[in-house]
Design an enzyme around this catalytic site. Structure first.
Site, PDB file in Angstrom:
ATOM      1  N   GLU A 522      -8.313  13.330 -13.773  1.00  0.00           N
ATOM      2  CA  GLU A 522      -7.114  12.497 -13.899  1.00  0.00           C
ATOM      3  C   GLU A 522      -6.136  13.071 -14.926  1.00  0.00           C
ATOM      4  O   GLU A 522      -4.922  13.015 -14.728  1.00  0.00           O
ATOM      5  CB  GLU A 522      -7.505  11.063 -14.273  1.00  0.00           C
ATOM      6  CG  GLU A 522      -8.146  10.267 -13.146  1.00  0.00           C
ATOM      7  CD  GLU A 522      -7.214  10.093 -11.961  1.00  0.00           C
ATOM      8  OE1 GLU A 522      -5.986  10.082 -12.153  1.00  0.00           O
ATOM      9  OE2 GLU A 522      -7.711   9.998 -10.830  1.00  0.00           O
ATOM     10  N   CYS A 678       3.564   8.700   3.062  1.00  0.00           N
ATOM     11  CA  CYS A 678       4.722   7.977   2.507  1.00  0.00           C
ATOM     12  C   CYS A 678       5.351   8.836   1.406  1.00  0.00           C
ATOM     13  O   CYS A 678       5.426   8.441   0.244  1.00  0.00           O
ATOM     14  CB  CYS A 678       4.288   6.614   1.979  1.00  0.00           C
ATOM     15  SG  CYS A 678       5.650   5.479   1.660  1.00  0.00           S
ATOM     16  N   CYS A 685       6.473   7.906   8.974  1.00  0.00           N
ATOM     17  CA  CYS A 685       6.220   6.490   9.260  1.00  0.00           C
ATOM     18  C   CYS A 685       5.389   6.305  10.523  1.00  0.00           C
ATOM     19  O   CYS A 685       4.612   5.354  10.630  1.00  0.00           O
ATOM     20  CB  CYS A 685       7.534   5.732   9.374  1.00  0.00           C
ATOM     21  SG  CYS A 685       8.466   5.651   7.821  1.00  0.00           S
ATOM     22  N   CYS A 688       1.725   6.219   9.684  1.00  0.00           N
ATOM     23  CA  CYS A 688       1.314   5.344   8.583  1.00  0.00           C
ATOM     24  C   CYS A 688       0.337   4.275   9.069  1.00  0.00           C
ATOM     25  O   CYS A 688       0.656   3.535  10.014  1.00  0.00           O
ATOM     26  CB  CYS A 688       2.540   4.687   7.947  1.00  0.00           C
ATOM     27  SG  CYS A 688       2.119   3.598   6.572  1.00  0.00           S
ATOM     28  N   CYS A 694       4.889  -3.058   6.478  1.00  0.00           N
ATOM     29  CA  CYS A 694       5.964  -2.440   5.688  1.00  0.00           C
ATOM     30  C   CYS A 694       7.310  -3.116   5.962  1.00  0.00           C
ATOM     31  O   CYS A 694       7.842  -3.030   7.077  1.00  0.00           O
ATOM     32  CB  CYS A 694       6.048  -0.949   6.009  1.00  0.00           C
ATOM     33  SG  CYS A 694       7.266  -0.072   5.000  1.00  0.00           S
TER      34      CYS A 694
END
Length: 953
Positions: A522, A678, A685, A688, A694
């Site tokens: 991370e 995205c 799209c 997705c 959405c």
């Protein structure tokens, strides 16, 4: 390092002197030894001048690809460089040497093998994926045309699919050439290969989805696709037609579909039924008209699907006379499938609008009508020639020419039938209204005082409610939350990337090691791309597999390992955190999100949540840049995404959405979705998994529907039946709604809105590369250490001085000279400094230009190094804790030195050769000698051509 550079230069000279056999052998060796190497490994192998070899291979390929002798080896060697390219180094070299143009020419060259063309496509794909500017370069080089023409002529399924994927990739994030790509795909629809037609229409659907309008040139070739005898092609054409009904070409498209139901007499009369049933090509060859009836059947099927999908389209088809045309198709006894598809489409209209049944029955007659209503798809078996002729010549007109049609008549009949009910309802409403007035008069006095007293409180409450976010920006329905989790995690399970930290988080049973491993990943992933981190992460975990191992390392070792990754304070905080864990927490990593946040330096809210959910299974959401973008688009949050109200709203949202059973996978799925689907620009799209949730996508889709219906609404002179686009009820005062107007060109990219970035600060730094000869005869570099805080904290660099506008560069040079004199203990003059050039290095907030000078010390007896200075050989410098900027400066100096050295050697050889041979040789021998001299350096373009010609003879 000097010895290695000598070997590399010798290798390059052997290449320049060698014929095609020698070069083929050298390429084979290169492939065996370097396949899979990273950029840094290649640079180390080639003494920081690997791009010189790439340039030679690229140039040789450009000059010899038409012969194809070593094309496969050349492409594979270039593939090693492009796959390892970091920060554009090899890519730019490849482009400048004409590499992309050569790859495009290979695609169209008739002698190139299919596998060579496939490899060229793969390399173009790599270039395209490197960023928008590379996509634009391919398009500017007529790449779309070349790839499209190759796709049209290719016979290999795998290669065709690769070409299609490349064309689709070029459409992503490349608005400048989107229209060019779009029109090229339309032109490809006319090719003869059914497989290519199928692939092209599939790609067109993806590209069309990103465009605000559709070009009318798509209509004719698309309708012609319905003639195809291949079901896959017909299906793709139907799917594309369904999509296009949302665009401004819908009226023309529907009109064209309806006209296909009634082919002209000339086309129909060509077709004669045969007693035998030959193969499809023979039928087409003999009659020339079977495709007309195939197209007729496909049009009827498409009309049925369109009518079932949208009542608005259904009504528009009625206004175009679709019933009359379907009845005509029913009379076509020469093509069974056309009759069946027309029957099924007509059945839909009859059952959807009962008033049409009477008109259809009048045309069919009672017997045929009963058979139709009983089972429409078998009607073709119950017709005789007289009935068929009646259907073919029917003149049913559902429009009376005054704007009224059967559908509106149907509505009128329904209203008339229910008029009595309406009257009763209206009488009750009037009675209630009068009663309300009487009650109101009695209550008015009592209510006035109460109203005045509470007026202020009500206003305050209204203001408070108006300024609070509405449920429009949340997920008020728990069922939607469950569904979103399911869709997202199912997609993630199928599509997730295999990354080393993910694998370790799943396979590592030791909680302490697992938490440490996720923590490292991370921190590395902050402000750094996944592809860059992978190599660094693997090396880090191999060297320091536990927190105790890291704590035992020195900061110098950590900085050395981190070199090139950027944002160097991250490595320092990891090191500090590990030492704190060992000394204060008894070697145990924190086991809660709160303790991670409080006890580890450099761990913020997001990082703590990510570590806690992924390694510890704690049920908490995590909001990073990718998640911000996904959530803002899902819930149409358009205010400044860095503002406190938006930040808190996003954290609240993700904590509500996170899956309690798989919190770590859910958070990673959200990040994966933002990184791959995205995306900031060119979002996919259509791919997705949470598209139905959405609000941004719904808004874009609704606006497109309104635009496509605008013309239809004017023609019918009826109010639009489309629902209003859902909006936030408190949009004027809502802290989550956008303050800027909606931009149709951006689509879903209207969300999120970010504040404008400040331009990077421009700095110029005077730096000097100070060299001396070491004990073993190898050059050593003088390095100084930067302060422990601030930019590049604790890293080593060449003696430098920041230039400012107030003082001239001469004064700064004098000051730097004085500083270096102090460091080495020798009085130096500014005249000893030699200008090398400039190196540009971009930080996130600084545009840095290094003005580089060099200084060679003849006397080795310099001042003893201190804690903040040291002398390092080049090999040691490459492994030391230095920034990328320092390595760029070294590369610049090496390049300048190599050029000087090569120039001197070439001059000496030429002089010696001339003195030795003089005038003794004949003219022909002089020419050969000239060619030999020329081969001591990289061959010129004309020499390459001559060599190629000789080799081909």
């Amino acid at each position: 390092m000097k010895n290695k550079l000598g070997k590399v230069l010798s290798f390059l000279r052997e290449w320049d002197h060698g014929d095609r056999t020698v070069r083929g052998r050298m390429l084979n060796t290169f492939l065996i030894q370097n396949t899979g190497k990273t950029f840094y490994e290649l640079e180390l192998e080639f003494a920081q001048v690997a791009s010189l070899f790439l340039a030679r291979v690229t140039t040789w390929m450009r000059l010899t690809y038409m012969f194809g002798t070593f094309l496969g080896l050349q492409l594979n060697a270039i593939g090693i460089f492009l796959s390892a390219s970091s920060h554009d180094q090899y890519l730019m070299e490849f482009l400048e040497d004409g590499g992309v143009l050569t790859l495009l020419e290979i695609l169209s060259h008739p002698k190139s093998k299919e596998e060579e063309k496939a490899e060229a496509l793969r390399l173009l794909h790599t270039v395209s994926n490197a960023g928008r500017k590379y996509k634009e370069f391919i398009c500017e080089s007529d790449g779309v045309k070349a790839i499209a023409e190759f796709l049209a002529t290719s016979n290999a399924d795998k290669t065709q699919e690769t070409a299609r994927a490349l064309l689709e990739t070029l459409s992503h994030g490349n608005p400048k050439y989107q229209i060019q790509l779009y029109k090229s795909l339309i032109a490809l629809m006319t090719c003869s290969s059914p497989k290519v037609q199928q692939l092209v229409m599939c790609t067109l659907r993806t590209v069309q989805f990103k465009m605000n309008t559709a070009h009318h040139s798509i209509i004719e070739p698309l309708l012609n696709m319905l003639r195809s005898l291949h079901v896959e092609v017909q299906d793709e054409a139907t799917n594309l037609i369904l999509l296009l009904t949302s665009y401004d070409v819908r009226p023309v498209l529907l009109s064209g579909l309806v006209s296909l139901l009634r082919p002209t007499k000339e086309e129909s009369q060509k077709h004669q039924l045969n007693t035998e049933v030959p193969s499809e090509p023979e039928i087409i060859k003999r009659t020339g008209s079977l495709p007309v009836f195939v197209q007729q059947a496909a049009a009827a099927k498409t009309i049925r699907l369109l009518a079932e999908d949208s009542p608005d389209v259904s009504r528009e088809l009625l206004s175009l006379g679709v019933i009359q045309h379907l009845l005509h198709t029913l009379g076509n006894r020469e093509h069974t499938d056309a009759q069946i598809q027309a029957s099924m489409a007509l059945e839909h209209f009859v059952r959807e609008y009962p008033v049409i049944e009477e008109q259809v029955q009048r045309v069919m007659g009672c017997t045929l009508s009963e058979a139709f209503m009983h089972k429409a798809e078998t009607l073709y078996m119950n017709k005789d020639e007289t009935q068929a002729e009646s259907l073919l010549t029917n003149n049913l007109n559902i429009s009376d020419g005054k704007g009224c049609n059967l559908f509106s008549s149907c509505c009128s009949n329904v209203l008339c039938t229910n008029r009595l009910v309406c009257n009763v309802v209206m009488n009750k409403l009037r009675s209630a209204m009068h009663k309300g007035k009487r009650v109101g008069l009695e209550m008015v006095k009592k209510g006035t005082a109460k109203r005045k007293k509470s007026e202020t409180a009500v206003k305050e409450e209204d203001t408070k409610n108006d300024s609070a976010p509405s449920t429009y920006h949340t997920f008020p329905d728990p069922a939607d939350v469950v569904l979103l989790r399911s869709h997202l995690l199912n997609w993630y399970d199928k599509e997730k990337r295999e990354l080393p930290w993910r694998t370790l988080a799943v396979t590592e049973s030791d909680l302490n090691i697992r938490t440490y491993a996720v923590w490292v990943s991370e921190i590395m992933l902050q402000q750094t791309q996944v592809a860059t981190v992978i190599d660094y992460y693997n090396k880090w975990m191999k060297r320091w597999p536990t927190v105790q191992d890291l704590a035992a390392a020195t900061l110098e070792e950590v900085n050395q390992m981190w070199a090139g990754l950027g944002y160097y304070s991250r490595g320092k905080r990891l090191h500090e955190g590990s030492q704190k864990v060992v000394s204060e927490l008894k070697g145990q990593m924190p086991h809660t999100v709160d303790s991670l946040l409080k006890q580890l330096p450099g761990v913020g809210r997001y990082t703590a949540a990510a570590i806690g959910s992924i390694s510890l299974g704690q049920v908490t959401g995590a909001v990073d840049g990718n998640v911000i973008r996904v959530l803002c688009r899902l819930r149409a949050i358009g205010a400044d995404s860095t503002s406190p109200p938006v930040t808190e709203a996003l954290w609240s949202l993700v904590n509500k959405l996170v899956d309690p059973e798989r919190p770590g996978d859910f958070n990673q799925a959200m990040m994966e979705l933002g990184a791959r689907v995205c995306t900031p620009k060119g979002p996919l799209c259509s791919q997705c998994p949470v598209q139905t949730h959405c609000r941004s996508y719904s808004k874009v889709h609704a606006k497109q529907e309104k635009k496509s219906q605008k013309l239809l609404g004017k023609l019918d002179r009826k109010p639009s039946t489309l629902p209003d686009i859902e909006e936030c009820v408190n949009s004027r005062t809502c802290p989550l709604c956008p303050s800027e107007p909606w931009d149709d060109k951006l689509g879903v990219q209207n969300f999120p809105r970010k504040p404008a970035k400040k331009p990077p600060r421009v700095e110029r730094t005077l730096t000097c590369v100070v060299l001396r000869t070491g004990e073993d005869g190898e050059d050593e570099y003088l390095l100084t250490q930067r302060p422990n805080k601030g930019l590049l904290a604790g890293l080593w660099e060449f003696p430098s001085l920041l230039l400012d506008d107030k003082s001239s560069e001469v004064k700064h040079k004098r000051a730097l000279c004085a500083e270096i004199s102090t460091l080495v203990g020798i009085n130096l003059s500014e005249s000893n400094f030699k200008c090398v050039g400039e190196v540009v290095h971009i930080f996130s907030h600084i545009h840095q230009t290094y003005v580089v000078h060099s200084l060679s010390l003849k006397d080795r007896d310099t001042q003893t190094p201190t804690e903040s200075t040291q002398w390092l050989t080049k090999s040691a410098l490459q492994e030391a804790a230095v920034s990328t900027g320092v390595k760029k400066i070294v590369k610049l100096c090496d390049s300048v030195d190599s050029q000087k050295e090569q120039t001197l050697k070439d001059g000496k050889r030429k002089k010696q050769a001339n003195m030795k041979n003089g005038k003794k040789h004949q003219t022909t021998k002089k020419k050969k000698l000239g060619a030999a001299n020329m081969s001591s350096r990289q061959l010129s373009l004309s020499s390459f051509f001559k060599t190629v010609k000789d080799e081909s003879d």
